[in-house]
Design an enzyme around this catalytic site. Structure first.
Site, PDB file in Angstrom:
ATOM      1  N   HIS A  52     -16.218   4.465  17.654  1.00  0.00           N
ATOM      2  CA  HIS A  52     -17.613   4.361  17.241  1.00  0.00           C
ATOM      3  C   HIS A  52     -18.177   3.031  17.717  1.00  0.00           C
ATOM      4  O   HIS A  52     -17.675   1.969  17.341  1.00  0.00           O
ATOM      5  CB  HIS A  52     -17.745   4.473  15.719  1.00  0.00           C
ATOM      6  N   TYR A  84     -24.516   4.494   6.212  1.00  0.00           N
ATOM      7  CA  TYR A  84     -24.495   3.747   4.949  1.00  0.00           C
ATOM      8  C   TYR A  84     -25.929   3.769   4.408  1.00  0.00           C
ATOM      9  O   TYR A  84     -26.822   3.190   5.026  1.00  0.00           O
ATOM     10  CB  TYR A  84     -24.078   2.293   5.180  1.00  0.00           C
ATOM     11  N   PRO A 143     -14.880  -0.958  -0.983  1.00  0.00           N
ATOM     12  CA  PRO A 143     -14.741  -0.244   0.297  1.00  0.00           C
ATOM     13  C   PRO A 143     -15.963  -0.320   1.212  1.00  0.00           C
ATOM     14  O   PRO A 143     -15.908   0.171   2.345  1.00  0.00           O
ATOM     15  CB  PRO A 143     -14.492   1.209  -0.142  1.00  0.00           C
ATOM     16  N   LYS A 178     -12.757  -2.726   4.891  1.00  0.00           N
ATOM     17  CA  LYS A 178     -11.860  -3.820   5.283  1.00  0.00           C
ATOM     18  C   LYS A 178     -10.447  -3.753   4.689  1.00  0.00           C
ATOM     19  O   LYS A 178      -9.569  -4.497   5.124  1.00  0.00           O
ATOM     20  CB  LYS A 178     -12.476  -5.171   4.875  1.00  0.00           C
ATOM     21  N   TYR A 183     -18.242  -6.278  11.038  1.00  0.00           N
ATOM     22  CA  TYR A 183     -17.776  -4.907  10.881  1.00  0.00           C
ATOM     23  C   TYR A 183     -16.657  -4.586  11.874  1.00  0.00           C
ATOM     24  O   TYR A 183     -15.655  -3.960  11.516  1.00  0.00           O
ATOM     25  CB  TYR A 183     -18.937  -3.913  11.036  1.00  0.00           C
TER      26      TYR A 183
END
Ligand code: APR
Ligand code: PHB
Length: 396
Positions: A79, A207, A299, A303, A391
């Site tokens: 991704h 998200y 979450p 990580k 990220y």
């Protein structure tokens, strides 16, 4: 300790057969360092746990180095970005353009399978369903680990102990009161997660921040989706019918995604609480903590597994220097090196959690601040670059 009916010897005794313990034993084995791994549960139980599925590039590299990357490289999905959504409107954060990297989607369950297969291929010593694991003399040159298995007492004489036994394990508790410091934040909500055999709603994760609460659209593979919604802590997964879950998810995600969403029967449904936790130091004598045994992240930043991998990397390198060069610098600095990265990932996970969830005690001012922060993120390349850099994973 009870009279031992079995005595064995190894260089590194590893407590816990989750990803941290398995990966460490695999890397050490490839270096010729002997290990025995003790796991409280059966292998089927460990492999039945549903966990997250986003791998940072550093984790991907480490798994390849450990010789467990071949299925991941075929079945994992790269991704290059993710979607964020504010009140049903999505925007994309381009990891590749902004931070020069990507993440890989590959379920932790699959990864744990691959690690067990690799350990079997090398005839690793793994003892499942152990009980009453006790660490002794960790601050001496000759630590020992005692345990019960199939009704008998056993003792392992070893040179080092790796505490990879997760948040509820015994290793962290072995660090004396007065030495151990724990830092914690418990969040006033949980995530209700559903796994379903349906195609993912989006090519990348979503998200979503919404007035009704956070939602996340994730996936395991092109036929298996993972979705979450924020729920109050007193709710029970069984009280949520599949239909109620899908309806609530649709309300919180971007309109176009809600229209596309393919729903189906849930094959797993559970509620997980959210917590930030760090234990310092991550070393006591010859005991070294790795992964969830030393720290928990909520979450929201994906990580948890990745931090376990970076701890394992530092400990593996330190033990390699010890055994190859008789140099203990890596062992002596393990705790501070690992913690420096842990705290940055804790910061990121906490920031993402604060940004995207509704908090029950939030004032109108707090809510406006959260909205302003989200709008800033939508409009600022600098803010998006910071998110992207964290990220995909900070360097080791
Ligand atoms: N003796 C032996 N094994 C134990 C004991 C004990 N006293 N206590 C716990 N264990 C085992 C657990 O059964 C579990 O299999 O230790 C293992 C720890 O594994 P995880 O909880 O998966 O933790 P870790 O290996 O650190 O993996 C990183 O971070 O956010 C998470 O999802 C992520 O699970 C991943 C974790
Ligand atoms: C998941 O796929 O389970 C997942 C993905 C991203 C997260 C958390 C969980 O941030």
């Amino acid at each position: 300790m009870a009279k031992a009916s079995g005595k064995s010897r190894t260089q590194v005794a590893i407590i816990g057969g989750g990803p941290a313990g398995l990966l460490l034993s695999q890397l050490l084995h490839l270096d010729g360092v002997d290990t025995i791994l003790l796991e409280r549960r059966s292998r089927d139980y460990v492999l039945g746990r549903i966990r997250a599925g986003v791998l940072e590039r550093g984790t991907v590299e480490l798994l390849r180095t450990a010789g467990v990357g071949s299925r991941m490289d075929v079945e994992g999905i790269n991704h290059d970005g993710t979607y964020l959504a504010i009140a049903n409107e999505g925007f994309r954060i381009d990891f590749k353009r902004l931070a020069g990297g990507s993440v890989m989607i590959y379920g932790q369950t699959e990864l744990t399978h691959d690690l067990y297969d690799a350990r079997d291929a090398l005839e690793a010593r793994i003892v499942h369903e152990v009980d009453d694991v006790r660490i002794e003399c960790a601050d001496s040159a000759r630590p020992r680990v005692g345990y019960r298995h199939a009704g008998n007492d056993h003792v392992i004489d070893c040179e080092f102990v790796a505490g990879c036994d997760g948040f509820h394990g015994v290793s962290r508790k072995h660090i004396p009161v007065g030495v151990l410091r724990e830092f914690e934040r418990v969040y006033p909500f949980g995530w209700l997660g559903v796994l379903s055999r349906t195609p993912p709603v989006s090519d990348e994760l979503i998200y979503a921040s919404h007035e009704r609460g956070f939602a996340l659209c994730s996936m395991r593979n092109p036929k298996l989706s993972r979705y979450y919604i924020q729920v109050p802590l007193d709710e029970k997964a069984d009280d949520w019918s599949d239909g109620a879950f899908w309806d609530e998810l649709r309300r919180r995600i971007p309109h176009d995604a809600a229209e596309r969403l393919v729903t189906g029967e849930s094959i797993e449904k559970s509620i997980a609480p959210l917590r930030s936790h760090v234990a310092e130091p991550m070393r006591h004598g010859r005991l070294f903590l790795c992964g969830d045994a030393a720290h928990i992240v909520p979450p929201t930043g994906a990580k948890g597994l990745n931090l376990a991998a970076s701890d394992v990397y530092y400990l593996w390198q330190a033990l390699r220097r010890h055994y190859r060069e008789r140099d203990d610098h890596g062992l002596d600095t393990y705790s501070e090196t690992a913690l420096a990265r842990v705290w940055k990932a804790e910061r990121f996970s906490w920031t993402m959690t604060k940004l995207l969830h509704r908090f029950p005690d939030q004032s109108d001012f707090d809510r406006r601040m959260q909205q302003a922060e989200l709008e800033y993120l939508r409009s600022s390349t600098a803010a998006q670059t910071s998110l992207a850099e964290n990220y995909i994973g900070l360097p080791y």
